[in-house]
Scaffold this active site. Structure first.
Site, PDB file in Angstrom:
ATOM      1  N   SER A 144       0.839  -1.218   0.018  1.00 54.72           N
ATOM      2  CA  SER A 144      -0.094   0.012  -0.085  1.00 54.72           C
ATOM      3  C   SER A 144       0.741   1.252  -0.101  1.00 54.72           C
ATOM      4  O   SER A 144       1.861   1.325   0.466  1.00 54.72           O
ATOM      5  CB  SER A 144      -0.758   0.116   1.212  1.00 54.72           C
ATOM      6  N   TYR A 157      -2.014  -0.139  10.426  1.00 51.57           N
ATOM      7  CA  TYR A 157      -2.015  -0.415   9.165  1.00 51.57           C
ATOM      8  C   TYR A 157      -0.708  -0.125   8.620  1.00 51.57           C
ATOM      9  O   TYR A 157      -0.387  -0.962   7.689  1.00 51.57           O
ATOM     10  CB  TYR A 157      -3.430  -0.076   8.567  1.00 51.57           C
TER      11      TYR A 157
END
Length: 264
Positions: A144, A157
Protein backbone atom coordinates in the site's frame (compact mmCIF):
# COMPACT_ATOMS: atom_id res chain seq x y z
CA UNK A 1 -4.29 -11.48 -24.98
CA UNK A 2 -1.25 -11.34 -22.69
CA UNK A 3 0.83 -14.26 -23.96
CA UNK A 4 2.92 -14.30 -20.77
CA UNK A 5 -0.18 -15.17 -18.71
CA UNK A 6 -1.83 -17.65 -21.08
CA UNK A 7 -1.64 -21.20 -19.77
CA UNK A 8 0.08 -20.18 -16.52
CA UNK A 9 -1.14 -21.35 -13.10
CA UNK A 10 -1.63 -18.47 -10.67
CA UNK A 11 -2.61 -18.40 -6.98
CA UNK A 12 -4.55 -15.39 -5.66
CA UNK A 13 -5.29 -14.97 -1.94
CA UNK A 14 -8.17 -12.79 -0.83
CA UNK A 15 -9.85 -13.55 -4.15
CA UNK A 16 -13.50 -13.38 -3.11
CA UNK A 17 -13.96 -9.63 -3.69
CA UNK A 18 -12.37 -6.27 -4.42
CA UNK A 19 -9.16 -6.23 -6.41
CA UNK A 20 -8.66 -9.93 -5.69
CA UNK A 21 -11.78 -10.77 -7.66
CA UNK A 22 -10.87 -8.30 -10.40
CA UNK A 23 -7.35 -9.74 -10.73
CA UNK A 24 -8.84 -13.22 -11.07
CA UNK A 25 -11.06 -11.98 -13.89
CA UNK A 26 -8.09 -10.38 -15.67
CA UNK A 27 -6.01 -13.56 -15.36
CA UNK A 28 -8.85 -15.62 -16.83
CA UNK A 29 -9.40 -13.08 -19.63
CA UNK A 30 -5.77 -13.66 -20.61
CA UNK A 31 -6.05 -17.45 -20.55
CA UNK A 32 -4.46 -18.11 -17.17
CA UNK A 33 -5.57 -20.82 -14.74
CA UNK A 34 -6.44 -19.94 -11.16
CA UNK A 35 -6.18 -21.29 -7.63
CA UNK A 36 -8.47 -18.99 -5.64
CA UNK A 37 -8.02 -18.64 -1.87
CA UNK A 38 -10.33 -16.85 0.57
CA UNK A 39 -12.62 -17.46 3.54
CA UNK A 40 -15.90 -16.66 1.76
CA UNK A 41 -16.47 -19.96 -0.01
CA UNK A 42 -19.79 -19.14 -1.66
CA UNK A 43 -18.32 -16.07 -3.34
CA UNK A 44 -15.33 -18.10 -4.54
CA UNK A 45 -17.58 -20.79 -5.97
CA UNK A 46 -19.66 -18.20 -7.80
CA UNK A 47 -16.53 -16.61 -9.24
CA UNK A 48 -15.20 -20.02 -10.26
CA UNK A 49 -18.37 -20.85 -12.19
CA UNK A 50 -18.36 -17.48 -13.92
CA UNK A 51 -14.70 -17.70 -14.99
CA UNK A 52 -14.83 -21.30 -16.16
CA UNK A 53 -18.00 -20.71 -18.15
CA UNK A 54 -16.89 -17.45 -19.72
CA UNK A 55 -13.19 -18.07 -20.35
CA UNK A 56 -12.83 -21.89 -20.40
CA UNK A 57 -9.87 -21.89 -18.02
CA UNK A 58 -9.13 -24.12 -15.05
CA UNK A 59 -10.24 -22.64 -11.73
CA UNK A 60 -10.11 -24.33 -8.35
CA UNK A 61 -11.31 -22.99 -5.01
CA UNK A 62 -9.48 -23.40 -1.69
CA UNK A 63 -11.26 -22.14 1.44
CA UNK A 64 -8.60 -20.79 3.79
CA UNK A 65 -8.10 -18.18 6.48
CA UNK A 66 -4.48 -17.10 5.99
CA UNK A 67 -4.11 -16.83 9.77
CA UNK A 68 -4.68 -20.57 10.05
CA UNK A 69 -0.97 -21.18 9.73
CA UNK A 70 -1.23 -24.91 10.44
CA UNK A 71 -3.63 -25.34 7.51
CA UNK A 72 -1.61 -23.37 4.93
CA UNK A 73 0.90 -26.18 4.14
CA UNK A 74 -1.93 -28.64 3.44
CA UNK A 75 -3.76 -26.21 1.14
CA UNK A 76 -0.63 -25.36 -0.84
CA UNK A 77 0.29 -29.02 -1.13
CA UNK A 78 -3.18 -29.68 -2.55
CA UNK A 79 -2.81 -26.81 -5.03
CA UNK A 80 0.48 -28.25 -6.29
CA UNK A 81 -1.13 -31.68 -6.64
CA UNK A 82 -4.11 -30.22 -8.52
CA UNK A 83 -2.12 -28.01 -10.90
CA UNK A 84 1.22 -29.77 -11.19
CA UNK A 85 3.00 -26.43 -11.52
CA UNK A 86 2.50 -23.00 -10.00
CA UNK A 87 3.96 -20.02 -11.83
CA UNK A 88 2.84 -17.04 -9.72
CA UNK A 89 1.24 -16.07 -6.44
CA UNK A 90 -0.51 -12.77 -5.73
CA UNK A 91 -0.65 -12.22 -1.97
CA UNK A 92 -3.71 -10.01 -1.76
CA UNK A 93 -5.43 -11.01 1.50
CA UNK A 94 -5.46 -8.11 3.94
CA UNK A 95 -7.52 -5.50 5.74
CA UNK A 96 -7.20 -2.28 7.71
CA UNK A 97 -8.89 -0.36 10.50
CA UNK A 98 -8.48 3.41 10.62
CA UNK A 99 -8.27 4.49 14.25
CA UNK A 100 -5.81 6.42 16.36
CA UNK A 101 -3.28 4.21 18.10
CA UNK A 102 -4.79 4.60 21.57
CA UNK A 103 -8.24 3.67 20.22
CA UNK A 104 -7.16 0.49 18.47
CA UNK A 105 -7.83 -2.66 20.48
CA UNK A 106 -5.03 -5.17 20.77
CA UNK A 107 -7.20 -7.79 19.07
CA UNK A 108 -7.41 -5.50 16.03
CA UNK A 109 -3.64 -4.86 16.16
CA UNK A 110 -3.04 -8.61 16.31
CA UNK A 111 -5.55 -9.27 13.52
CA UNK A 112 -4.01 -6.80 11.06
CA UNK A 113 -0.47 -8.04 11.69
CA UNK A 114 -1.51 -11.68 11.44
CA UNK A 115 -3.41 -11.28 8.16
CA UNK A 116 -1.41 -8.56 6.41
CA UNK A 117 2.07 -9.68 7.40
CA UNK A 118 2.26 -13.19 8.86
CA UNK A 119 -0.34 -14.66 6.52
CA UNK A 120 1.48 -13.22 3.51
CA UNK A 121 4.81 -14.56 4.75
CA UNK A 122 3.36 -17.99 5.51
CA UNK A 123 1.83 -18.34 2.04
CA UNK A 124 5.03 -17.14 0.39
CA UNK A 125 7.06 -19.53 2.50
CA UNK A 126 5.08 -22.47 1.17
CA UNK A 127 5.45 -21.65 -2.53
CA UNK A 128 8.94 -20.09 -2.62
CA UNK A 129 10.95 -23.34 -2.21
CA UNK A 130 9.00 -24.84 -5.12
CA UNK A 131 9.63 -21.79 -7.33
CA UNK A 132 13.34 -21.81 -6.46
CA UNK A 133 13.55 -25.45 -7.40
CA UNK A 134 11.78 -24.96 -10.74
CA UNK A 135 13.93 -21.88 -11.45
CA UNK A 136 10.99 -19.71 -12.39
CA UNK A 137 8.13 -17.85 -10.75
CA UNK A 138 6.66 -14.51 -9.76
CA UNK A 139 5.59 -13.34 -6.31
CA UNK A 140 3.45 -10.20 -6.15
CA UNK A 141 2.71 -8.75 -2.72
CA UNK A 142 -0.12 -6.26 -2.37
CA UNK A 143 1.26 -3.60 -0.02
CA UNK A 144 0.00 0.00 0.00
CA UNK A 145 1.02 3.61 -0.32
CA UNK A 146 0.40 3.56 3.44
CA UNK A 147 3.55 1.46 3.67
CA UNK A 148 5.56 4.29 2.13
CA UNK A 149 3.73 7.29 3.53
CA UNK A 150 2.54 6.95 7.13
CA UNK A 151 -0.36 9.08 8.31
CA UNK A 152 -2.46 9.53 11.44
CA UNK A 153 -5.27 7.07 12.20
CA UNK A 154 -3.53 4.26 10.33
CA UNK A 155 -0.61 3.51 12.64
CA UNK A 156 -1.10 -0.26 12.76
CA UNK A 157 -2.18 -0.61 9.14
CA UNK A 158 0.81 1.47 8.00
CA UNK A 159 3.11 -0.59 10.23
CA UNK A 160 1.81 -3.80 8.65
CA UNK A 161 2.37 -2.49 5.13
CA UNK A 162 5.84 -1.15 6.04
CA UNK A 163 6.60 -4.72 7.13
CA UNK A 164 5.28 -6.10 3.83
CA UNK A 165 7.53 -3.72 1.87
CA UNK A 166 10.57 -4.56 3.98
CA UNK A 167 9.97 -8.27 3.50
CA UNK A 168 9.30 -7.85 -0.22
CA UNK A 169 12.42 -5.79 -0.85
CA UNK A 170 14.66 -8.30 0.90
CA UNK A 171 12.92 -11.25 -0.72
CA UNK A 172 13.42 -9.72 -4.18
CA UNK A 173 17.20 -9.80 -3.78
CA UNK A 174 17.20 -13.34 -2.42
CA UNK A 175 14.82 -14.78 -5.01
CA UNK A 176 16.46 -13.19 -8.05
CA UNK A 177 19.33 -15.69 -7.81
CA UNK A 178 16.86 -18.47 -8.59
CA UNK A 179 14.94 -16.84 -11.43
CA UNK A 180 12.02 -15.77 -9.23
CA UNK A 181 10.69 -12.21 -9.69
CA UNK A 182 9.21 -10.27 -6.76
CA UNK A 183 6.97 -7.23 -7.15
CA UNK A 184 5.47 -4.86 -4.56
CA UNK A 185 2.09 -3.35 -5.44
CA UNK A 186 1.42 -0.04 -3.66
CA UNK A 187 -2.06 1.30 -4.41
CA UNK A 188 -3.73 4.28 -2.82
CA UNK A 189 -7.40 4.10 -1.78
CA UNK A 190 -9.46 1.78 -3.98
CA UNK A 191 -13.24 1.85 -4.41
CA UNK A 192 -13.97 -1.52 -2.75
CA UNK A 193 -15.64 -2.77 0.43
CA UNK A 194 -12.26 -2.37 2.20
CA UNK A 195 -13.59 0.84 3.71
CA UNK A 196 -16.67 -0.79 5.21
CA UNK A 197 -14.24 -2.26 7.77
CA UNK A 198 -11.44 0.32 7.74
CA UNK A 199 -13.65 3.41 7.98
CA UNK A 200 -16.94 2.70 9.74
CA UNK A 201 -17.80 6.40 9.93
CA UNK A 202 -17.49 6.78 6.16
CA UNK A 203 -15.61 10.08 6.63
CA UNK A 204 -12.36 9.08 4.94
CA UNK A 205 -14.06 7.36 2.03
CA UNK A 206 -16.19 10.46 1.46
CA UNK A 207 -13.19 12.82 1.64
CA UNK A 208 -11.13 10.89 -0.89
CA UNK A 209 -13.96 9.62 -3.07
CA UNK A 210 -12.89 11.60 -6.14
CA UNK A 211 -9.33 10.25 -5.82
CA UNK A 212 -10.25 6.59 -5.40
CA UNK A 213 -8.84 4.07 -7.83
CA UNK A 214 -11.15 1.72 -9.69
CA UNK A 215 -10.45 -1.93 -8.80
CA UNK A 216 -10.55 -3.16 -12.41
CA UNK A 217 -7.92 -0.60 -13.43
CA UNK A 218 -5.64 -1.59 -10.54
CA UNK A 219 -6.12 -5.25 -11.42
CA UNK A 220 -5.21 -4.58 -15.05
CA UNK A 221 -1.93 -2.91 -14.04
CA UNK A 222 -1.02 -5.83 -11.78
CA UNK A 223 -1.83 -8.57 -14.28
CA UNK A 224 0.00 -6.72 -17.06
CA UNK A 225 3.11 -6.85 -14.86
CA UNK A 226 2.98 -10.62 -14.39
CA UNK A 227 6.16 -12.42 -15.49
CA UNK A 228 8.10 -9.20 -15.93
CA UNK A 229 10.89 -7.80 -13.74
CA UNK A 230 8.73 -4.96 -12.45
CA UNK A 231 10.07 -3.89 -9.05
CA UNK A 232 7.05 -1.87 -7.88
CA UNK A 233 3.64 -0.79 -9.09
CA UNK A 234 2.69 2.55 -7.54
CA UNK A 235 -0.82 3.94 -7.98
CA UNK A 236 -1.79 6.69 -8.42
CA UNK A 237 1.38 8.39 -9.62
CA UNK A 238 0.69 11.67 -7.84
CA UNK A 239 0.32 9.89 -4.50
CA UNK A 240 3.56 8.01 -5.03
CA UNK A 241 5.25 11.33 -5.83
CA UNK A 242 4.00 12.50 -2.43
CA UNK A 243 5.58 9.48 -0.76
CA UNK A 244 8.91 10.29 -2.45
CA UNK A 245 8.77 13.87 -1.15
CA UNK A 246 7.87 12.51 2.28
CA UNK A 247 11.01 10.34 2.30
CA UNK A 248 13.12 13.40 1.45
CA UNK A 249 11.45 15.94 3.76
CA UNK A 250 9.52 14.00 6.43
CA UNK A 251 9.45 16.74 9.08
CA UNK A 252 8.16 19.35 6.67
CA UNK A 253 5.42 17.09 5.25
CA UNK A 254 4.29 16.00 8.72
CA UNK A 255 4.06 19.61 9.84
CA UNK A 256 2.33 21.01 6.76
CA UNK A 257 0.08 18.03 6.09
CA UNK A 258 -1.01 17.21 9.62
CA UNK A 259 -4.51 18.72 9.36
CA UNK A 260 -5.09 17.16 5.96
CA UNK A 261 -4.06 13.72 7.19
CA UNK A 262 -6.57 13.83 10.04
CA UNK A 263 -9.43 13.93 7.50
CA UNK A 264 -9.17 10.17 7.49
Amino acid sequence: MNKRVKGKNIIITGASGGIGEQMAIKVAENGGNLALIARRVQLLEGLKEKLMTTFKVKVEVYPLDVTDYAEIPRVFSTILEDFGEVHAIINNAGYGIFQEAHETSFSDVKGMIEVNVLGLMACTGEILPYMRKQGFGHILNIASQAGKFASPKSSVYSASKHAVLGYTNSLRMEAARYGVAVTAVNPGPIATDFFSIADESGTYAKNVEKFMLQPDKVAEKVINALFTNTREINLPRWMNAGSVVYQLFPSLIEKVGNKLFFKK
